[in-house]
Enzyme design. Structure first.
Site, PDB file in Angstrom:
ATOM      1  N   GLU A 155     -14.186  28.527  64.676  1.00  0.00           N
ATOM      2  CA  GLU A 155     -13.490  27.248  64.628  1.00  0.00           C
ATOM      3  C   GLU A 155     -11.994  26.758  63.940  1.00  0.00           C
ATOM      4  O   GLU A 155     -12.557  28.038  62.684  1.00  0.00           O
ATOM      5  CB  GLU A 155     -14.847  26.209  63.889  1.00  0.00           C
ATOM      6  CG  GLU A 155     -15.481  25.259  63.696  1.00  0.00           C
ATOM      7  CD  GLU A 155     -16.772  24.364  63.380  1.00  0.00           C
ATOM      8  OE1 GLU A 155     -15.404  23.588  62.798  1.00  0.00           O
ATOM      9  OE2 GLU A 155     -17.571  24.307  63.317  1.00  0.00           O
ATOM     10  N   GLU A 203     -21.775  26.267  59.049  1.00  0.00           N
ATOM     11  CA  GLU A 203     -21.260  25.588  57.416  1.00  0.00           C
ATOM     12  C   GLU A 203     -22.370  25.649  56.291  1.00  0.00           C
ATOM     13  O   GLU A 203     -22.045  24.663  55.997  1.00  0.00           O
ATOM     14  CB  GLU A 203     -20.027  24.526  57.807  1.00  0.00           C
ATOM     15  CG  GLU A 203     -18.995  25.278  58.667  1.00  0.00           C
ATOM     16  CD  GLU A 203     -18.295  23.890  58.250  1.00  0.00           C
ATOM     17  OE1 GLU A 203     -18.693  23.185  57.858  1.00  0.00           O
ATOM     18  OE2 GLU A 203     -16.811  24.246  58.915  1.00  0.00           O
TER      19      GLU A 203
END
Ligand code: AHR
Length: 519
Positions: free
Chosen positions: A321, A201
């Site tokens: 995720e 991220e």
């Protein structure tokens, strides 16, 4: 006279149309149809769709999988009770050490004699990291539970050298410095870690060492080259945008990453956390539209990046995720308590992954123990959260061929989005044992759906296995000593098969997996 009749007919027609668009009354059944064709294959349901994620966060590692000195742990500190239920989850691939944690982690702190490892500040989660669980402890754990390890490098505050040395420590067979360190730490043979994420991220401003698309792509490309020169057999996962809807730049992020890394990356990562903040069950169950959309858009971006290449490297999606997460944040160390409707959402995610089994080749539930997880521990034991059970059941379809399946069902609408079928469906086929799996989420809050199931290729037998998850209370939860409420029921039924099909009623707000056998 004729005009009056036409008027009357048009009034009747209008009333019928209006009635038809109204939701049927409570308890009323509605017809739907699922048409299966085993020739219409989409792709293999890759075993790595049943992956999981273990971050140094809250009680995921310490007090979760690892608790030194606990009577429930083995001599090395691994919780045996946790390992038993983790093994039943059939975790195929385990991502580690983060998450946000990865962007501040120095792996070199977590090797060697434990008492000499430094305690460091974990800036991602405002905690202390003892480093007593490091690379060797993680890789040993993967071997014990039979999962493929998947390591995320530090692309935030870390360096390219750190990343290539990590690959060397894990995978080098020659007598190099880092391979020798591994040997000194008790491991002669290389671990052969195949899957490596090029950071986590990094597009998010919350990320340590956050970068813009160009900065990240440049870093990730050079890291990829150095890591792959160290071990050419590794597979690399580039960070896709973690902020699809919210971040106006996400298209630009993915395009830049894919264009820059298209000759190095094997996957691009997607992350999604869904929620029922509006406390509206049917709206919650409509998240599949968003998940399908993320997958479709990313798949198109992959094609776009490969467009003019003569011999493009295959690039897949790693949904590394995913989960429901909206109640427990940092103050609660992300210890989300899941209810029955959250368990249904597990089926929704898998249905979306299976429908794009051609391109989604890895998925990792976030996370495995205590932190937004299907398993919750305390010092005395553990309980299984509601989401645990569908996770186990869906793994039985690993390696099957996902099928492109016709579905017709009544629809509903959420805002301005296109109509959505009440039945969310995926199917898969195991040719070796001639078994078809029909995964059906009935997302109507109160309507059962009587459904005609037709089969096109091969003759159905009347033996049908049923796995069903249902509960009258959408908000039912589990806790210590009370984790039997939301459990699946299984039964074998004899279907009345006519013309290679039969009727089955999917109860309101339920998740059903039917196992059909071909002759
Ligand atoms: O899984 C919890 C956190 O969610 C991860 O650390 C991060 O990658 C994501 O934002």
């Amino acid at each position: 006279m004729r005009t009056n009749t036409v008027c009357l007919l048009s009034i009747i027609l209008t009333v019928c149309l209006l009635l038809g668009s109204l939701p049927p009354a409570q308890g009323q059944t509605t017809q739907a149809r699922i048409k299966i064709d085993t020739d219409r294959t989409i792709g293999e349901i890759h075993p790595h769709l049943f992956g999981n994620f273990a971050e140094h966060l809250g009680r995921m590692i310490y007090g979760g999988v690892y608790e030194e000195g606990s009577p429930l742990s083995d001599k090395d500190g691994y919780r045996k009770d946790v390992m038993d239920v983790v093994k039943q989850l059939n975790v195929s691939i385990l991502r580690w050490p983060g998450g946000n944690f990865a962007s501040g982690y120095n792996w070199k702190d977590g090797i060697g004699p434990k008492d000499q490892r430094p305690v460091r500040k974990d800036l991602a989660w405002d905690d202390l990291e003892s480093n007593r669980f490091g690379t060797d402890e993680f890789l040993k754990y993967c071997e014990m539970i039979g999962a493929e390890p998947y390591i995320c490098i530090n692309a935030g505050l870390g360096t390219i050298d750190d990343a290539r040395h990590w690959v060397e420590y894990c995978n080098e067979s020659k007598n190099t410095f880092w391979a020798e360190q591994r040997r000194k730490n008790g491991r002669e043979q290389p671990y052969k870690v195949k899957y490596w994420a090029l950071g986590n991220e990094i597009d998010g401003p919350w990320q340590l060492g956050h970068k813009n698309a160009e900065e990240y792509s440049k870093f990730a490309l050079e890291a990829a080259k150095a890591m792959r020169s160290t071990d050419p057999s590794i597979k690399l996962i580039a960070s896709g945008s973690s902020n699809y809807g919210a971040n106006a730049d996400w298209m630009h992020w993915n395009r830049t990453v894919l264009n820059t890394l298209r000759n190095q990356a094997d996957y691009i990562a997607i992350h999604s956390y869904i929620n029922n903040r509006d406390n509206d069950f049917e709206k919650f169950m409509a998240w599949s539209q968003t998940i399908d959309n993320y997958i479709d858009v990313t798949a198109s971006q992959i094609k776009e990046a490969q467009n003019r290449l003569q011999n493009p490297r295959p690039i897949y999606i790693a949904y590394d995720e995913w989960n429901v997460w909206y109640r427990a944040y940092n103050a609660q160390k992300l210890e989300e308590v899941y209810n029955f409707e959250d368990a249904l959402a597990m089926g929704m995610f898998f249905n979306s992954f299976f429908r794009r089994a051609d391109v989604v080749k890895m998925a990792n539930l976030a996370q495995m123990v205590n932190v937004i997880a299907p398993i919750t521990t305390n010092k005395q034991g553990l309980f299984l959260q509601t989401i645990y059970f569908p996770l186990v059941e869906f793994t039985r379809q690993k390696g099957n061929q996902s099928l492109d399946t016709f579905v017709s069902a009544p629809t509903y609408k959420v805002g301005n989005r296109p109509p959505l079928k009440y039945l969310d469906v995926s199917t898969s086929y195991n040719a070796a044992d001639k078994t078809i799996y029909v995964n059906v989420l009935n997302r109507s809050k109160d309507k059962d759906m009587t459904t005609r199931i037709d089969n096109q290729e091969g003759q159905l037998t009347n033996a049908v296995g049923v796995w069903e998850l249902n509960h009258p209370d959408l908000k039912a939860t589990h806790t210590f000593g009370d984790d039997k409420k939301v459990r699946p029921v299984t039964r074998n039924i004899t279907a009345t098969v006519e013309n290679n099909g039969f009727n089955y009623t999917f109860p309101a707000h339920s998740l059903t997996i039917l196992r059909l056998r071909l002759k």
